[in-house]
Design a protein around this motif. Sequence first.
Motif, mmCIF file in Angstrom:
data_model
loop_
_atom_site.group_PDB
_atom_site.id
_atom_site.type_symbol
_atom_site.label_atom_id
_atom_site.label_comp_id
_atom_site.label_asym_id
_atom_site.label_seq_id
_atom_site.Cartn_x
_atom_site.Cartn_y
_atom_site.Cartn_z
ATOM 1 N N LYS A 104 -71.209 -11.842 -65.432
ATOM 2 C CA LYS A 104 -69.823 -12.387 -64.536
ATOM 3 C C LYS A 104 -69.490 -13.919 -64.774
ATOM 4 N N PHE B 233 -77.040 -1.951 -56.746
ATOM 5 C CA PHE B 233 -75.913 -1.734 -57.894
ATOM 6 C C PHE B 233 -76.284 -2.331 -58.980
ATOM 7 N N HIS B 234 -76.480 -1.881 -60.092
ATOM 8 C CA HIS B 234 -76.676 -2.238 -61.500
ATOM 9 C C HIS B 234 -75.742 -2.032 -62.457
ATOM 10 N N GLY B 235 -74.721 -1.347 -62.269
ATOM 11 C CA GLY B 235 -73.673 -1.134 -63.123
ATOM 12 C C GLY B 235 -73.084 0.345 -63.169
ATOM 13 N N ILE C 161 -76.698 -10.790 -61.834
ATOM 14 C CA ILE C 161 -75.344 -10.626 -62.389
ATOM 15 C C ILE C 161 -74.359 -11.180 -61.418
ATOM 16 N N GLN C 162 -74.568 -10.957 -60.026
ATOM 17 C CA GLN C 162 -73.710 -11.293 -59.012
ATOM 18 C C GLN C 162 -74.404 -12.764 -58.369
ATOM 19 N N SER D 197 -71.130 -7.009 -70.916
ATOM 20 C CA SER D 197 -71.013 -7.069 -69.722
ATOM 21 C C SER D 197 -72.296 -6.927 -68.663
ATOM 22 N N GLY D 198 -72.141 -6.710 -67.628
ATOM 23 C CA GLY D 198 -73.340 -6.908 -66.601
ATOM 24 C C GLY D 198 -74.081 -5.648 -66.863
ATOM 25 N N ALA D 199 -73.399 -4.597 -66.860
ATOM 26 C CA ALA D 199 -74.175 -3.310 -67.089
ATOM 27 C C ALA D 199 -74.928 -3.085 -68.206
ATOM 28 N N GLU E 189 -82.075 -6.508 -57.584
ATOM 29 C CA GLU E 189 -81.128 -7.602 -57.141
ATOM 30 C C GLU E 189 -81.947 -8.608 -56.136
ATOM 31 N N ASP F 30 -81.793 -8.576 -61.691
ATOM 32 C CA ASP F 30 -80.531 -8.552 -61.984
ATOM 33 C C ASP F 30 -79.746 -9.683 -61.265
HETATM 34 C C1 LIG Z 1 -75.759 -7.039 -59.391
HETATM 35 C C2 LIG Z 1 -75.021 -6.502 -60.390
HETATM 36 N N1 LIG Z 1 -75.345 -5.800 -61.488
HETATM 37 C C3 LIG Z 1 -74.455 -5.185 -62.148
HETATM 38 C C4 LIG Z 1 -73.111 -5.190 -62.283
HETATM 39 C C5 LIG Z 1 -72.307 -4.587 -63.275
HETATM 40 O O1 LIG Z 1 -71.578 -5.437 -64.057
HETATM 41 P P1 LIG Z 1 -70.234 -5.328 -64.918
HETATM 42 O O2 LIG Z 1 -69.366 -4.655 -63.998
HETATM 43 O O3 LIG Z 1 -70.060 -6.461 -65.748
HETATM 44 O O4 LIG Z 1 -70.790 -4.101 -65.957
HETATM 45 C C6 LIG Z 1 -72.574 -5.768 -61.174
HETATM 46 C C7 LIG Z 1 -71.171 -5.915 -61.012
HETATM 47 O O5 LIG Z 1 -70.584 -6.096 -59.822
HETATM 48 C C8 LIG Z 1 -73.356 -6.403 -60.316
HETATM 49 O O6 LIG Z 1 -72.818 -7.004 -59.263
#
Ligand SMILES: Cc1ncc(COP(=O)(O)O)c(C=O)c1O
Length: 453
Positions: free
Chosen positions: A306, A167-169, A279-280, A138-140, A244, A277
């Motif tokens: 993601k 937001f990092h998880g 992830i998005q 996962s992202g987290a 981010e 980060d």
């Molecule tokens: C920038 C960012 N980092 C981390 C995450 C966490 O990812 P996950 O939900 O797959 O754990 C998200 C999820 O939306 C995100 O947008």
Amino acid sequence: MDRDTAEPDTGGLPGPNAARWVEYHGTHAAPSEYSHEFVWDITREADGPFVTDVDGNVLLDFTCHIGAAPLGYNNPKVLDKLAAFDLVEPMKIAGQDLYFGAGPDPDDSLVPGSSHLMERLTEVSAEYGMDTVFLSNSGAEAVENAMKVAHDHKPAAKYGYAFGGSFHGRTLGTLSLTKSKEVYTRHYPQIAGIETVPFCADRTCTAETCACGFLSESGSQLRRSLSPEGGHVNPEEVAFIVLEPIQGVGGYRFPSEAFMREVGAVSDEYDIPLIVDEIQSGIGRTGEFWAADHYDIEPDVIAAAKALRVGATVSRSELFPAEKNRLGSTFGGGDLLGSMMGTFTIEAIEEHDLLANARSRGRQAKELLRDGAHDSVVDVRGKGLMLAVEFDTPARRDAVVAEALSRGLLTLGCGKKTIRLLPPLDSTEREIDLGVSIFLEAVEAAGSVTATA
Ligand SMILES: Cc1ncc(COP(=O)(O)O)c(C=O)c1O
């Protein structure tokens, strides 16, 4: 369904079947963040951004599952490759150090797996000298492992830097870095030593015009806090700066060149690893492979997930712990299909020139959104197909999301009064025209909503 001619067609949302599915789901599911009024029917037609729900409504999905389905639904750009294989059970690979092969030679393997995904990820990150990947679920987890990599590299470190609005998880580690909404963090224990500095509030700012308090003519807040004269943190004791490159959940906030240059410069000058980060924002969403590529920064670690279907922490080998078992995950790399989908997604981006497509379709969308902007629109912004429209009030934003949904267009809120639009990376001119025109109708219809804060 023919993607070239499909149009949204709804008979009222949520329909009776969707209501049944939502109620069934809610019986045993813990309350979570989103409660969609639409329930995708995986047995019905769907193509690219068009999807059919359990009541037969056809919707135009401009959310791409928050970027986790970057090419929309049933996209032949990945599906044809999957269909070419006589797949075995999509088993989970138990143990990060176990992997599957397909035939005698990895270079001639028809079936890509986690090893190929890691190779692809290092190819697209080569400009940062990155050659090593740790896969997770996962992202987290991708961010957690980035933090661990940074701490392992600097064992004496006691501090890390994060930015307001981030937001990092939702794991306890990543929640210590997450500064967007207090509902995510309230009463949960925090990792000690996380310093928070403001995130850029004006994408055109300079040190003279900075509105967020980060930059000033005497240097940034980050730099001052590390300064031997008057600072309170010893740079030798800082494991990482995490940001981010474009804030997602916090409101699709695009930082200025000046802000990013300063973050990059502090990371360089004090030798503090910069974790981005993505992830998005990563995997082509912004029209570059990584959002960081738009800026004058040199990331040391990239966290992705993601669109990849698995979590990935990407960096240079010298930053990763050499000791075996220092990092690990039973299901890291997902199942057999997860890594394969990640690999095919990267290949589709390259083979179909989807970075260029994201840039031109993004420009088209921004122009149309700006030309048609109602008085209630405060800002239209975006890079590639990571697009946002900000409204005057949260109530107006919510009304637009509802009006768009009733017309068959799926959108998502973020921040306090912003809507994010994430069309598929291979969106066509017609799809952008169609989606934006429905969006503008929704804005018009929501125009009468009382503008309360
Ligand atoms: C920038 C960012 N980092 C981390 C995450 C966490 O990812 P996950 O939900 O797959 O754990 C998200 C999820 O939306 C995100 O947008």
